[in-house]
Design an enzyme around this catalytic site. Structure first.
Site, short mmCIF file in Angstrom:
data_model
loop_
_atom_site.label_atom_id
_atom_site.label_comp_id
_atom_site.label_asym_id
_atom_site.label_seq_id
_atom_site.Cartn_x
_atom_site.Cartn_y
_atom_site.Cartn_z
N ARG A 96 0.96 -1.28 -0.04
CA ARG A 96 -0.08 -0.14 0.04
C ARG A 96 0.79 1.21 0.08
NH1 ARG A 96 -0.06 -2.48 5.01
NH2 ARG A 96 -1.75 -3.66 4.60
N GLY A 97 0.32 2.53 0.34
CA GLY A 97 0.98 3.65 0.24
C GLY A 97 2.10 3.97 -0.91
N ILE A 98 3.21 4.43 -0.66
CA ILE A 98 4.09 4.76 -1.58
C ILE A 98 4.37 3.89 -2.54
CG2 ILE A 98 6.36 5.94 -1.70
CD1 ILE A 98 5.88 7.64 0.55
N GLY A 99 4.50 2.76 -1.93
CA GLY A 99 5.36 1.68 -2.75
C GLY A 99 4.36 1.21 -3.85
N TYR A 103 14.35 6.71 14.38
CA TYR A 103 13.65 6.74 13.22
C TYR A 103 14.38 7.45 12.05
CZ TYR A 103 10.50 7.69 8.96
OH TYR A 103 10.17 7.84 7.84
N LYS A 160 16.32 6.10 8.82
CA LYS A 160 16.29 6.50 7.40
C LYS A 160 17.43 7.09 6.74
CE LYS A 160 12.95 6.59 5.43
NZ LYS A 160 12.30 5.45 4.54
#
Length: 282
Positions: A19-22, A167, A171
């Site tokens: 889902r989302g960005i991917g 986090y 990243k």
């Protein structure tokens, strides 16, 4: 509307496509004719409040007329990642685009974050990027198409992140691996770049952690369009860059970003400032 490149005959291996960005990236590349290897953890959403599986994403991409293949993969596991890379190559013949999108997130102070959550983020984000890129290096060197390693991660432009230290560290580690590869692979014509949104993006994580309001968010499509624009370039020339979505899209001629906004008005640079407190729009 941006013109899509012709990616017919090319294949992308994308982590975290449930889902989302991917998922948005997978669908956008499929729209451009790119074959898709959809990977992630979720293969069954029947007992979940969250819709989406790697198979559903693959099916939606296939509806656009491209070849697809779904592989369940744990990016923390070296043998699993290597096996997934070999399966993708065997099924698709050639993989020339590797996109590190899978990511874990937890927004907490150091005092409040359990050590196992710190470990999880570093294993998924940094180790996952390292293992996935490494699994494809020899293959990418020999591809006939333009070869890319692209990572959904921010520029490294800070030395602290109160409240988000773990986090942010994980990243930035994703970018560090990717940009280091750009130098290591300097003679192999493999474009290694990271990309990151200026604003927060409307995803499950953004809503779950209460990262602002809808006035601050844009749709995942802006990130997908950024990736597609990068793939229009020459990987031998465009490598070693950590770019923001707005910068890439401005170079492509976009002046009005309102089509990506969830609400009227211009979202602030919330995501960019998370990793660069001094960030200012051009």
């Amino acid at each position: 509307m941006l013109d899509k490149p012709d990616l017919s005959g090319q294949t992308a291996f994308i982590t975290g496509t449930t889902r989302g960005i991917g998922k948005a990236i997978a669908l956008d590349l499929a729209e451009a004719g790119c074959n898709i290897v959809s990977t992630g953890k979720t293969v069954d959403d029947s007992d979940s409040d969250l819709e989406g599986t790697i198979h559903k994403t693959a099916e939606e991409c296939a509806e656009k007329g491209v070849d697809t293949h779904a592989i369940q993969v744990n990016v923390r596991d070296a043998e699993n990642v290597q096996a997934a890379a070999e399966e993708a190559i065997e099924e698709m013949g050639e993989v020339n685009i590797v996109i590190n999108n899978a990511s874990a997130i937890q927004i907490q102070n150091v005092e409040d974050m359990p050590a196992n959550r710190f470990d999880l983020m570093n294993e998924v984000n940094v180790r996952g990027t390292y293992l996935t890129a490494r699994a494809f290096l020899d293959h990418l060197r020999d591809t006939e198409e333009d070869a890319w390693i692209l990572t959904n991660a921010p520029p490294v432009a800070m030395d602290r992140s109160p409240g988000k230290a773990a986090y942010s560290w994980s990243k930035m580690g994703m970018s560090f691996i990717t940009l280091s590869l750009a130098n290591e692979l300097g003679g192999d014509d493999i474009g290694c770049n990271s990309f990151w949104p200026v604003t927060a993006i409307d995803t499950r994580a953004t809503r779950y952690f209460g990262m602002g309001t809808e006035d601050d968010w844009r749709t995942p499509q802006i990130v997908a369009d950024t990736v597609t624009e990068i793939l229009k370039r020459d990987p031998a020339e465009f490598t070693g860059n950590a770019v923001y979505d707005e910068d890439i899209l401005r170079e492509a001629g976009v002046e009005d970003f309102s089509e990506y906004n969830l609400t009227e008005g211009d979202p602030g640079p919330t995501s960019a400032m998370m990793f660069d407190p001094d960030y200012e729009r051009p």
